[in-house]
Scaffold this active site. Structure first.
Site, short mmCIF file in Angstrom:
data_model
loop_
_atom_site.label_atom_id
_atom_site.label_comp_id
_atom_site.label_asym_id
_atom_site.label_seq_id
_atom_site.Cartn_x
_atom_site.Cartn_y
_atom_site.Cartn_z
N LYS A 177 0.83 -1.22 0.00
CA LYS A 177 0.00 0.00 0.00
C LYS A 177 0.87 1.27 0.00
O LYS A 177 0.74 2.13 0.87
CB LYS A 177 -0.96 0.00 1.19
N HIS B 139 2.22 4.85 -0.49
CA HIS B 139 1.49 6.12 -0.49
C HIS B 139 2.46 7.22 -0.10
O HIS B 139 2.77 7.41 1.08
CB HIS B 139 0.33 6.05 0.51
N GLN C 197 -12.76 -6.18 10.05
CA GLN C 197 -13.35 -5.80 8.76
C GLN C 197 -14.79 -5.32 8.98
O GLN C 197 -15.54 -5.94 9.73
CB GLN C 197 -13.35 -7.00 7.80
N ARG D 292 -7.36 -15.06 7.97
CA ARG D 292 -7.55 -15.83 9.19
C ARG D 292 -8.49 -17.01 9.08
O ARG D 292 -8.26 -18.04 9.74
CB ARG D 292 -7.95 -14.88 10.33
#
Length: 230
Positions: free
Chosen positions: A63, A65, A186, A207
């Site tokens: 990710k 950035h 989540q 998981r």
């Protein structure tokens, strides 16, 4: 038998565990995912360790950035490891995404739209105009225009993103949980079958597979359920 379109998130406490999980799931899934923690702890060695002799696709989920020049250098550095997929944040803007694409020509650049841990209230607090579906579609369109050929979005947005960007873009969905699994941190989730039906190309599952007593059997069971649903 074709491996299922699943990227198993190898969020392991050490390199040996990650390599063992990768070996167990590789017969059943197309891809293994190396995240920030594992990569920062072990560096480039982790890619070779989880790839093993099988040559399984490696999804390097860093990710990235930062300013375009910095991301260009980072993408070039990890591009030498030949991961199949590398993530950058779509919010970094089109110039940053373009630099990543140009700097890692042998790796598919996937732009992360809105993290699956964020709620509508979170988006409002950090100044991103919602609802989440609209924000994801805006970032998706921007990323594709900048050259990204893959996008990361939650299962909730897959159908609308597919309608926005068409069929040529790979859609990767975290937040995938088999029926009965704990959603943990989540917020925007769906079952593997639903995510594929809505247009996802690659499902990120961690998981529910790696937390199982037998990760290989868990991966095989989910793969079998996807074949039955297709």
């Amino acid at each position: 038998m074709t491996p299922a379109p699943i990227a198993v998130a190898l969020d392991a406490p050490d390199l040996e565990t990650a390599a063992r999980w990768a070996a167990l799931v590789t017969p059943h899934v197309s891809t293994v995912k190396v995240g920030l923690e594992l990569y920062l702890r072990y560096g480039p060695d982790v890619i070779a360790s989880v790839r093993g002799a099988s040559g399984v696709r490696v999804f390097l989920d860093l990710k990235l950035h930062d300013i375009p020049n910095t991301v260009a250098g980072a993408a070039k550095a990890v591009g030498r490891l030949r991961p199949s997929i590398l993530t950058v944040h779509a919010a970094g803007g089109p110039a940053m995404i373009r630099e990543a694409v140009e700097s890692a020509p042998h790796t598919q650049i996937a732009a992360v739209t809105v993290l699956t841990s964020l709620t509508e209230a979170d988006l409002e607090r950090i100044g991103i105009a919602g609802p989440a579906d609209d924000a994801v579609r805006r970032l998706a369109a921007l990323s594709v225009e900048a050259g990204a050929t893959a996008l990361v979005c939650s299962p909730n947005e897959v159908a609308s993103v597919r309608a926005e960007v068409g069929d040529g873009i790979t859609l990767i969905t975290p937040g995938v949980r088999p029926t009965g699994a704990d959603t943990q941190d989540q917020k925007r989730v769906a079952t593997p079958e639903q995510a594929l039906a809505d247009g996802a190309d690659l499902l990120v599952i961690g998981r529910p597979i790696t937390g199982s007593p037998d990760p290989g059997a868990a991966a095989a069971a989910i793969a079998a359920s996807l074949r039955r649903a297709s």
